[in-house]
Design a protein around this motif. Structure first.
Motif, mmCIF file in Angstrom:
data_model
loop_
_atom_site.group_PDB
_atom_site.id
_atom_site.type_symbol
_atom_site.label_atom_id
_atom_site.label_comp_id
_atom_site.label_asym_id
_atom_site.label_seq_id
_atom_site.Cartn_x
_atom_site.Cartn_y
_atom_site.Cartn_z
ATOM 1 N N HIS A 159 0.893 -0.937 0.281
ATOM 2 C CA HIS A 159 -0.372 -0.119 -0.440
ATOM 3 C C HIS A 159 0.641 1.544 -0.116
ATOM 4 C CE1 HIS A 159 -3.154 -2.177 1.842
ATOM 5 N NE2 HIS A 159 -2.721 -3.074 2.235
ATOM 6 N N THR A 160 0.323 1.579 -1.081
ATOM 7 C CA THR A 160 0.419 3.450 -0.897
ATOM 8 C C THR A 160 0.234 4.623 -0.102
ATOM 9 O OG1 THR A 160 1.116 4.133 -2.734
ATOM 10 C CG2 THR A 160 2.893 2.663 -2.736
ATOM 11 N N ARG A 161 1.186 6.130 0.458
ATOM 12 C CA ARG A 161 -0.443 6.752 0.444
ATOM 13 C C ARG A 161 1.145 7.925 0.346
ATOM 14 N NH1 ARG A 161 -0.113 8.860 6.345
ATOM 15 N NH2 ARG A 161 0.933 6.460 6.898
ATOM 16 N N GLN A 212 12.754 0.567 -3.589
ATOM 17 C CA GLN A 212 13.482 0.186 -4.048
ATOM 18 C C GLN A 212 14.183 -1.409 -3.303
ATOM 19 O OE1 GLN A 212 15.447 2.589 -7.170
ATOM 20 N NE2 GLN A 212 17.289 1.569 -7.021
ATOM 21 N N GLN A 213 13.947 -1.105 -2.103
ATOM 22 C CA GLN A 213 15.049 -1.826 -1.668
ATOM 23 C C GLN A 213 14.049 -2.981 -0.928
ATOM 24 O OE1 GLN A 213 15.865 1.356 -0.133
ATOM 25 N NE2 GLN A 213 17.600 0.799 -1.943
ATOM 26 N N ILE A 214 12.791 -2.512 -0.967
ATOM 27 C CA ILE A 214 12.018 -3.791 -0.267
ATOM 28 C C ILE A 214 11.486 -4.533 -1.422
ATOM 29 C CG2 ILE A 214 9.846 -4.294 0.297
ATOM 30 C CD1 ILE A 214 9.974 -1.285 2.045
ATOM 31 N N LEU A 215 11.388 -4.042 -2.408
ATOM 32 C CA LEU A 215 11.068 -5.334 -4.062
ATOM 33 C C LEU A 215 12.002 -6.720 -4.296
ATOM 34 C CD1 LEU A 215 9.301 -2.364 -6.178
ATOM 35 C CD2 LEU A 215 7.759 -4.526 -4.449
ATOM 36 N N LYS A 265 4.599 11.885 -6.127
ATOM 37 C CA LYS A 265 3.999 11.131 -6.764
ATOM 38 C C LYS A 265 3.866 9.489 -7.138
ATOM 39 C CE LYS A 265 1.382 14.643 -6.975
ATOM 40 N NZ LYS A 265 0.346 15.466 -5.950
ATOM 41 N N GLY A 266 5.509 10.005 -7.587
ATOM 42 C CA GLY A 266 5.743 8.267 -7.380
ATOM 43 C C GLY A 266 6.233 7.230 -6.072
ATOM 44 N N ALA A 267 6.092 6.408 -5.943
ATOM 45 C CA ALA A 267 6.069 5.512 -4.981
ATOM 46 C C ALA A 267 7.903 5.330 -4.200
ATOM 47 C CB ALA A 267 5.585 4.364 -4.875
ATOM 48 N N PHE A 268 7.960 5.253 -5.809
ATOM 49 C CA PHE A 268 10.369 4.902 -5.235
ATOM 50 C C PHE A 268 11.172 5.833 -5.556
ATOM 51 C CE2 PHE A 268 8.486 1.649 -8.118
ATOM 52 C CZ PHE A 268 9.295 0.482 -8.339
ATOM 53 N N TYR A 269 10.532 7.193 -5.887
ATOM 54 C CA TYR A 269 11.109 8.823 -4.739
ATOM 55 C C TYR A 269 10.893 9.074 -3.316
ATOM 56 C CZ TYR A 269 12.210 13.160 -4.026
ATOM 57 O OH TYR A 269 12.578 14.246 -3.254
ATOM 58 N N VAL A 274 -0.629 6.125 -10.216
ATOM 59 C CA VAL A 274 -0.143 5.479 -10.556
ATOM 60 C C VAL A 274 0.658 5.253 -11.595
ATOM 61 C CG1 VAL A 274 -2.031 3.442 -11.496
ATOM 62 C CG2 VAL A 274 -3.000 4.565 -9.419
ATOM 63 N N GLN A 275 0.125 6.123 -12.217
ATOM 64 C CA GLN A 275 1.225 6.014 -13.949
ATOM 65 C C GLN A 275 3.141 6.417 -13.492
ATOM 66 O OE1 GLN A 275 1.058 7.601 -18.525
ATOM 67 N NE2 GLN A 275 0.382 8.938 -17.198
ATOM 68 N N THR A 276 2.779 7.633 -12.683
ATOM 69 C CA THR A 276 4.222 7.225 -12.276
ATOM 70 C C THR A 276 4.805 6.689 -11.728
ATOM 71 O OG1 THR A 276 3.704 10.392 -11.843
ATOM 72 C CG2 THR A 276 5.840 9.678 -10.915
ATOM 73 N N THR A 277 4.275 6.236 -11.009
ATOM 74 C CA THR A 277 4.715 4.882 -10.044
ATOM 75 C C THR A 277 5.134 3.827 -11.167
ATOM 76 O OG1 THR A 277 4.340 5.270 -8.244
ATOM 77 C CG2 THR A 277 4.717 2.727 -7.754
ATOM 78 N N MET A 278 4.070 3.769 -11.822
ATOM 79 C CA MET A 278 4.074 2.328 -12.546
ATOM 80 C C MET A 278 5.514 2.793 -13.824
ATOM 81 S SD MET A 278 0.930 0.691 -14.744
ATOM 82 C CE MET A 278 1.541 -0.275 -16.206
ATOM 83 N N ARG A 279 6.047 4.396 -14.120
ATOM 84 C CA ARG A 279 6.669 4.591 -15.348
ATOM 85 C C ARG A 279 7.807 4.326 -14.781
ATOM 86 N NH1 ARG A 279 5.893 6.999 -19.722
ATOM 87 N NH2 ARG A 279 3.645 7.655 -20.245
ATOM 88 N N GLU A 280 7.934 4.584 -13.034
ATOM 89 C CA GLU A 280 9.316 3.938 -12.282
ATOM 90 C C GLU A 280 9.886 3.228 -12.104
ATOM 91 O OE1 GLU A 280 9.682 7.972 -9.028
ATOM 92 O OE2 GLU A 280 8.200 6.246 -8.725
ATOM 93 N N ALA A 281 8.871 1.806 -12.199
ATOM 94 C CA ALA A 281 9.083 0.814 -11.352
ATOM 95 C C ALA A 281 9.222 0.332 -13.111
ATOM 96 C CB ALA A 281 7.543 -0.013 -11.599
ATOM 97 N N ASN A 282 9.032 0.577 -14.536
ATOM 98 C CA ASN A 282 8.927 -0.020 -15.329
ATOM 99 C C ASN A 282 10.901 0.450 -16.318
ATOM 100 O OD1 ASN A 282 8.723 -1.290 -17.889
ATOM 101 N ND2 ASN A 282 8.726 0.881 -18.941
#
Ligand code: TIU
Length: 211
Positions: free
Chosen positions: A68-70, A128-131, A119-123, A150-158
């Motif tokens: 979950h992100t917040r 990045q350590q947890i996954l 907005k992104g969940a990686f920044y 959602v899109q920002t996080t998905m692009r970061e993950a991609n």
């Protein structure tokens, strides 16, 4: 095994994907919150709540990692030194179970909560350590809003090498055209950002693969 997705089937590996639920916060979906303050029709976002609830039930039953992100900014009491916890003559201390849950503790037991300033969940988060510790390579995305967090996080993950799928009825935007454009951008050019599928296809495939 695969999820029937666009632009082509999304492969399911022996190791299940993680379900990433982005920012399902009252601040975005209820009157009086941040989304409302920005002038949005927050009722628009409420249609994805029962869809995400169904996905969460499925993920928990099948043992998928759930993240979950917040979106939140850290107030100064963001950490808890032992001296603070010991202070005072309290019956319950920080971390103890109280009538409304554990005192001053965020999150859901057994699931991961990421508090993010952007907005992104990686920044500026530990995602990045947890996954890598979870060993997942595939991520299923739900949450709000489609074209912002959602899109920002998905692009970061991609960009970090994760194989990503957006569950289209488990995400919503204040702007229908922006949601539609995001779905189209993701699957364009042979799935340059990832895959899109509906929750029925996702749940059916997860149950076949891991049930
Ligand atoms: N305003 C808006 O569409 N979204 C945000 O500010 N944050 C998230 O998307 N979570």
């Amino acid at each position: 095994m695969h999820i029937d997705a666009q632009p082509y089937p999304f492969e399911l590996l022996a190791k299940p994907p993680a379900l990433v639920i982005i920012d399902m916060q009252r601040d975005f979906v209820e009157p009086g919150g941040f989304g409302d303050a920005l002038g949005n029709d927050v009722a628009r976002l409420q249609t994805c709540i029962p869809v995400i609830a169904r996905l969460l039930v499925t993920a928990r039953r099948l043992g998928l990692p759930v993240i979950h992100t917040r979106e939140a900014h850290q107030p100064d009491l963001s950490d808890c030194p032992p001296s603070k916890r010991q202070r005072g003559d309290c019956r319950l201390r920080i971390g103890d179970a109280g009538p409304m849950g554990r005192l001053l503790i965020d999150g859901v037991p057994g699931e991961i909560e990421i508090v993010k300033p952007g907005k992104g969940a990686f920044y500026a988060t530990p995602l990045q350590q947890i996954l890598p510790n979870l060993g997942v390579t595939h991520l299923l995305f739900a949450g709000v809003t489609t074209e912002v967090c959602v899109q920002t996080t998905m692009r970061e993950a991609n960009d970090r090498g994760y194989t990503c799928l957006l569950i289209e009825d488990a995400t919503e935007s204040y702007f229908p055209a922006f949601k539609q454009a995001t779905l189209e951008m993701i699957v364009a050019q042979g799935g340059i950002v990832g895959w899109v599928a509906d929750s029925y296809a996702v749940i059916r495939a997860l149950e076949q693969a891991y049930g």
